[in-house]
Design a protein around this motif. Structure first.
Motif, mmCIF file in Angstrom:
data_model
loop_
_atom_site.group_PDB
_atom_site.id
_atom_site.type_symbol
_atom_site.label_atom_id
_atom_site.label_comp_id
_atom_site.label_asym_id
_atom_site.label_seq_id
_atom_site.Cartn_x
_atom_site.Cartn_y
_atom_site.Cartn_z
ATOM 1 N N PHE A 19 0.799 -1.141 -0.037
ATOM 2 C CA PHE A 19 0.073 -0.110 -0.049
ATOM 3 C C PHE A 19 0.844 1.229 0.002
ATOM 4 O O PHE A 19 0.697 2.149 -0.553
ATOM 5 C CB PHE A 19 -1.058 -0.108 1.013
ATOM 6 N N GLY A 23 1.122 4.470 -2.599
ATOM 7 C CA GLY A 23 1.073 5.824 -2.240
ATOM 8 C C GLY A 23 2.295 6.790 -2.521
ATOM 9 O O GLY A 23 2.130 7.938 -3.227
ATOM 10 N N THR A 44 -1.395 6.168 2.880
ATOM 11 C CA THR A 44 -2.153 5.033 2.003
ATOM 12 C C THR A 44 -1.864 3.816 3.051
ATOM 13 O O THR A 44 -2.873 3.012 3.018
ATOM 14 C CB THR A 44 -1.248 4.852 0.646
ATOM 15 N N GLY A 133 -6.954 4.277 3.578
ATOM 16 C CA GLY A 133 -5.773 4.807 3.268
ATOM 17 C C GLY A 133 -5.813 5.447 1.921
ATOM 18 O O GLY A 133 -5.278 6.433 1.574
ATOM 19 N N GLY A 134 -6.421 4.580 1.031
ATOM 20 C CA GLY A 134 -6.325 5.074 -0.490
ATOM 21 C C GLY A 134 -7.237 6.257 -0.723
ATOM 22 O O GLY A 134 -6.986 7.222 -1.656
ATOM 23 N N ARG A 137 -5.118 9.185 0.467
ATOM 24 C CA ARG A 137 -4.212 9.489 -0.510
ATOM 25 C C ARG A 137 -4.641 10.303 -1.557
ATOM 26 O O ARG A 137 -3.894 11.299 -2.127
ATOM 27 C CB ARG A 137 -3.534 8.001 -1.146
ATOM 28 N N ASP A 138 -5.902 9.748 -2.080
ATOM 29 C CA ASP A 138 -6.496 10.509 -3.448
ATOM 30 C C ASP A 138 -6.984 11.972 -2.953
ATOM 31 O O ASP A 138 -6.629 12.885 -3.748
ATOM 32 C CB ASP A 138 -7.815 9.763 -3.872
#
Length: 209
Positions: A19, A23, A44, A133-134, A137-138
């Motif tokens: 992950f 990131g 992430t 986490g994604g 990140r985004d």
């Protein structure tokens, strides 16, 4: 994404590592400096687990072990120095990323059930563990979170894996066999989605791309 119940710490750190790679790669693609890459890698890898633990009102495991801090930094260093090579290896990274997705959705759901959450809330928290986490990140990278535009079936496998974990728990199946079964289901769905280009549907009347 951390603090597993029936999962080897090495597997946990491996999931965090892949992950974190995604990131750090996002940071490199956005032309961020090494600090920005490290922030995206850490968010992430650890963001979903931290969100889960805060909701569960427990101390985040990311602040109890040095490994959870060092692994995202290691991923950042690897991407910083060998970005082209990591990009070429993305198909392999995505396979491990799918494994991490399955692992963390199952473990997050299990942890929520263990502390007394209802099955529905546990499923939602399990998915949050896998994709939270994604999302961070985004948002930090300035793009639509994949959870809101699940055109690569990322959130859906996590949701289904979490649901299976809750169903098995309700049926009396607990421990590592249940965790493994739910994780493998989410993993296989994600792999099949990548292999065959499965997409979540758009609203009726909106043409597909």
């Amino acid at each position: 994404m951390n603090d597993t119940l029936h999962v080897s710490p090495l597997l946990d750190l491996a999931g965090i590592f892949v992950f974190a790679l995604s990131g750090a790669l996002m940071g490199a693609r956005k032309r961020l400096d090494v600090v920005g890459m490290a922030v995206l890698a850490s968010m992430t890898a650890l963001g979903g687990g931290i969100l889960r633990d805060l909701i569960l009102n427990v101390r985040p495991a990311a602040f109890e072990s040095l490994g959870y801090v060092l692994v995202p930094l290691l991923a950042t260093v690897i991407v910083f120095f060998w970005h082209p090579q990591v990009e070429r290896g993305m198909p392999t990274v995505l396979v491990f990323d799918a494994a991490g997705l399955g692992l963390f959705c199952a473990v997050g759901t299990e942890k929520a059930l263990t502390v007394g959450f209802s099955p529905l809330h546990a499923v939602l928290l399990g998915m949050t563990t896998a994709v939270g986490g994604g999302i961070l990140r985004d948002v930090l990278a300035g793009q639509i979170p994949s959870l809101l535009y699940d055109r690569q079936l990322y959130a859906v496998p996590a949701l289904l894996g979490s649901a299976v974990m809750a169903l098995l728990w309700g049926a009396g199946f607990t421990g590592w066999p249940a965790t493994l079964a739910a994780a493998v289901l989410a993993f296989l769905l994600r792999i099949l989605a990548m292999r065959y280009g499965w997409r979540a549907p758009l609203a009726r009347g909106i043409p597909d791309e």
